[in-house]
Design a protein around this motif. Sequence first.
Motif, PDB file in Angstrom:
ATOM      1  N   UNK A 192      28.065  38.944  46.279  1.00  9.44           N
ATOM      2  CA  UNK A 192      28.894  38.073  45.434  1.00  9.44           C
ATOM      3  C   UNK A 192      30.243  38.759  45.215  1.00  9.44           C
ATOM      4  N   UNK A 193      31.308  38.044  45.474  1.00 18.46           N
ATOM      5  CA  UNK A 193      32.645  38.634  45.318  1.00 18.46           C
ATOM      6  C   UNK A 193      33.074  38.690  43.858  1.00 18.46           C
ATOM      7  N   UNK A 194      33.715  39.794  43.469  1.00 24.37           N
ATOM      8  CA  UNK A 194      34.336  39.888  42.142  1.00 24.37           C
ATOM      9  C   UNK A 194      35.835  39.665  42.320  1.00 24.37           C
ATOM     10  N   UNK A 195      36.351  38.630  41.676  1.00 26.80           N
ATOM     11  CA  UNK A 195      37.752  38.236  41.872  1.00 26.80           C
ATOM     12  C   UNK A 195      38.727  39.218  41.250  1.00 26.80           C
ATOM     13  N   UNK A 196      39.869  39.362  41.932  1.00 28.96           N
ATOM     14  CA  UNK A 196      40.947  40.159  41.356  1.00 28.96           C
ATOM     15  C   UNK A 196      41.688  39.275  40.347  1.00 28.96           C
ATOM     16  N   UNK A 197      41.839  39.765  39.099  1.00 32.62           N
ATOM     17  CA  UNK A 197      42.495  38.950  38.076  1.00 32.62           C
ATOM     18  C   UNK A 197      43.893  38.498  38.512  1.00 32.62           C
ATOM     19  N   UNK A 198      44.192  37.238  38.309  1.00 31.18           N
ATOM     20  CA  UNK A 198      45.510  36.650  38.551  1.00 31.18           C
ATOM     21  C   UNK A 198      45.971  36.697  40.004  1.00 31.18           C
ATOM     22  N   UNK A 199      45.102  37.102  40.941  1.00 26.26           N
ATOM     23  CA  UNK A 199      45.508  37.118  42.353  1.00 26.26           C
ATOM     24  C   UNK A 199      45.683  35.680  42.837  1.00 26.26           C
ATOM     25  N   UNK A 200      46.742  35.436  43.623  1.00 23.42           N
ATOM     26  CA  UNK A 200      47.032  34.084  44.106  1.00 23.42           C
ATOM     27  C   UNK A 200      46.137  33.724  45.295  1.00 23.42           C
ATOM     28  N   UNK A 220      40.099  35.999  31.617  1.00 20.85           N
ATOM     29  CA  UNK A 220      41.218  35.343  30.930  1.00 20.85           C
ATOM     30  C   UNK A 220      42.139  34.647  31.930  1.00 20.85           C
ATOM     31  N   UNK A 221      41.908  34.889  33.228  1.00 22.01           N
ATOM     32  CA  UNK A 221      42.759  34.296  34.267  1.00 22.01           C
ATOM     33  C   UNK A 221      42.182  32.976  34.785  1.00 22.01           C
ATOM     34  N   UNK A 228      56.513  29.818  26.315  1.00 24.75           N
ATOM     35  CA  UNK A 228      57.456  30.836  25.840  1.00 24.75           C
ATOM     36  C   UNK A 228      57.022  32.249  26.243  1.00 24.75           C
ATOM     37  N   UNK A 229      56.615  32.392  27.496  1.00 28.63           N
ATOM     38  CA  UNK A 229      56.272  33.707  28.023  1.00 28.63           C
ATOM     39  C   UNK A 229      54.925  34.244  27.545  1.00 28.63           C
ATOM     40  N   UNK A 230      54.186  33.458  26.766  1.00 31.51           N
ATOM     41  CA  UNK A 230      52.861  33.909  26.331  1.00 31.51           C
ATOM     42  C   UNK A 230      51.781  33.130  27.064  1.00 31.51           C
ATOM     43  N   UNK A 231      50.656  33.798  27.284  1.00 32.29           N
ATOM     44  CA  UNK A 231      49.559  33.160  27.985  1.00 32.29           C
ATOM     45  C   UNK A 231      48.452  32.828  26.986  1.00 32.29           C
ATOM     46  N   UNK A 246      42.231  41.326  23.946  1.00 35.86           N
ATOM     47  CA  UNK A 246      41.823  42.737  23.941  1.00 35.86           C
ATOM     48  C   UNK A 246      42.158  43.367  25.289  1.00 35.86           C
ATOM     49  N   UNK A 247      41.530  44.501  25.593  1.00 41.80           N
ATOM     50  CA  UNK A 247      41.893  45.262  26.791  1.00 41.80           C
ATOM     51  C   UNK A 247      41.349  44.661  28.083  1.00 41.80           C
ATOM     52  N   UNK A 248      40.573  43.566  27.966  1.00 46.61           N
ATOM     53  CA  UNK A 248      39.836  43.067  29.127  1.00 46.61           C
ATOM     54  C   UNK A 248      40.538  41.950  29.893  1.00 46.61           C
ATOM     55  N   UNK A 249      40.510  42.045  31.211  1.00 45.13           N
ATOM     56  CA  UNK A 249      40.891  40.911  32.055  1.00 45.13           C
ATOM     57  C   UNK A 249      39.666  40.082  32.419  1.00 45.13           C
ATOM     58  N   UNK A 250      38.516  40.769  32.592  1.00 44.00           N
ATOM     59  CA  UNK A 250      37.287  40.010  32.830  1.00 44.00           C
ATOM     60  C   UNK A 250      36.048  40.831  32.492  1.00 44.00           C
TER      61      UNK A 250
END
Length: 318
Positions: A192-200, A220-221, A228-231, A246-250
């Motif tokens: 199973x692949x683990x995705x790279x955060x925010x990769x196109x 979070x991606x 206004x520049x916030x996600x 927090x510190x986590x992307x996933x």
Amino acid sequence: MSDDARVYSYSAVLMGSPILLKLFEHNEPLASRVFHLIKQYEDLLTVNRAQSQVMDINHAAGLNPVSVSRSVYALIKCAKAASLVPGGAFNLAIGPLVKRWKIGFKGDSVPPADDIARLLTLTDPHNVVLDDAQSSVFLTRAGMEIDLGAIAKGYIADRVRDYLRQQGVTLGLINLGGNVQTLGSPEGGWSIGLKKPFAQDNALLGAIEVVNKSVVTSGVYERFFELDGRRYHHILDPRTGYPLDNELDSVTIIASESLDCDLWTTLIYGMGVEKGVEALRGRPDIEAIFVTKQREIILSSASHYRFTLLDDDYRLTV
Ligand code: ADP
Ligand code: MG
Ligand code: MG
């Protein structure tokens, strides 16, 4: 392996998500029955339509208890218990805030702070009152809403796994919009692949090899809007009413039941790495892979899967 030439793939779009079923035999009728089963469960659990068993409960908020099927009741009972775990971010009563933010749907916007404060008062899981004898659920305050969006796919992925097993299938995989559940052990396990955060480009950070396990990632991606520049992403912090920060992307969870994966991704999201690792210490059956904004990958343990790092920009710690 999952790219084996003997693998037959069947796809559909259900629950607003791409669904992929992999079998080691050509069996179109079985695939149709699986997709039909998913639709039936979606009909029971959805809150994105006017009617479902969960919506019946929501419509009766502040008025009366509603009896539901044993299976829906059991799922809600389990969701309520998870909502009371200290430090966890899971809350089944988060509905009013999810509906107000509309993240991932048309019309998403940042609500005024006083709206959020008011809606927060309608999200106390203690006000979801359960009655085992009646299989009934009562939301004690008008305006309350149960939202099972974070766990419905996991629950249904488990039911699909059970159904396949009951049909005599020994090797199979269901990917329900990111909830992967596997059956059996093909040569080399399932990868199973683990995705790279925010990769196109669907780039992968790593590969997770499992046998008879579910793998679920909450990131979070996945669904968000920018202003206004916030996600602003789709996992809300039940303590603040705003997207969790927090510190986590996933967070990825590996466990036998996809429902546990779903519950724990959201629980752990609220805890962060340190408290998350601590919380899992007593649960050797539940394992986590944290991906931080600082490009670290942290494994809480790796007893029931094998992880291979595929991206040099990331650092791996166990
Ligand atoms: P998906 O699988 O669609 O990416 P997730 O499993 O990551 O969704 O869960 C996000 C969904 O869960 C949201 O769209 C919302 O319906 C619901 N949700 C958001 N925040 C919470 C929360 N703190 N607790 C429980 N459910 C939540
Ligand atoms: Mg999910
Ligand atoms: Mg998710």
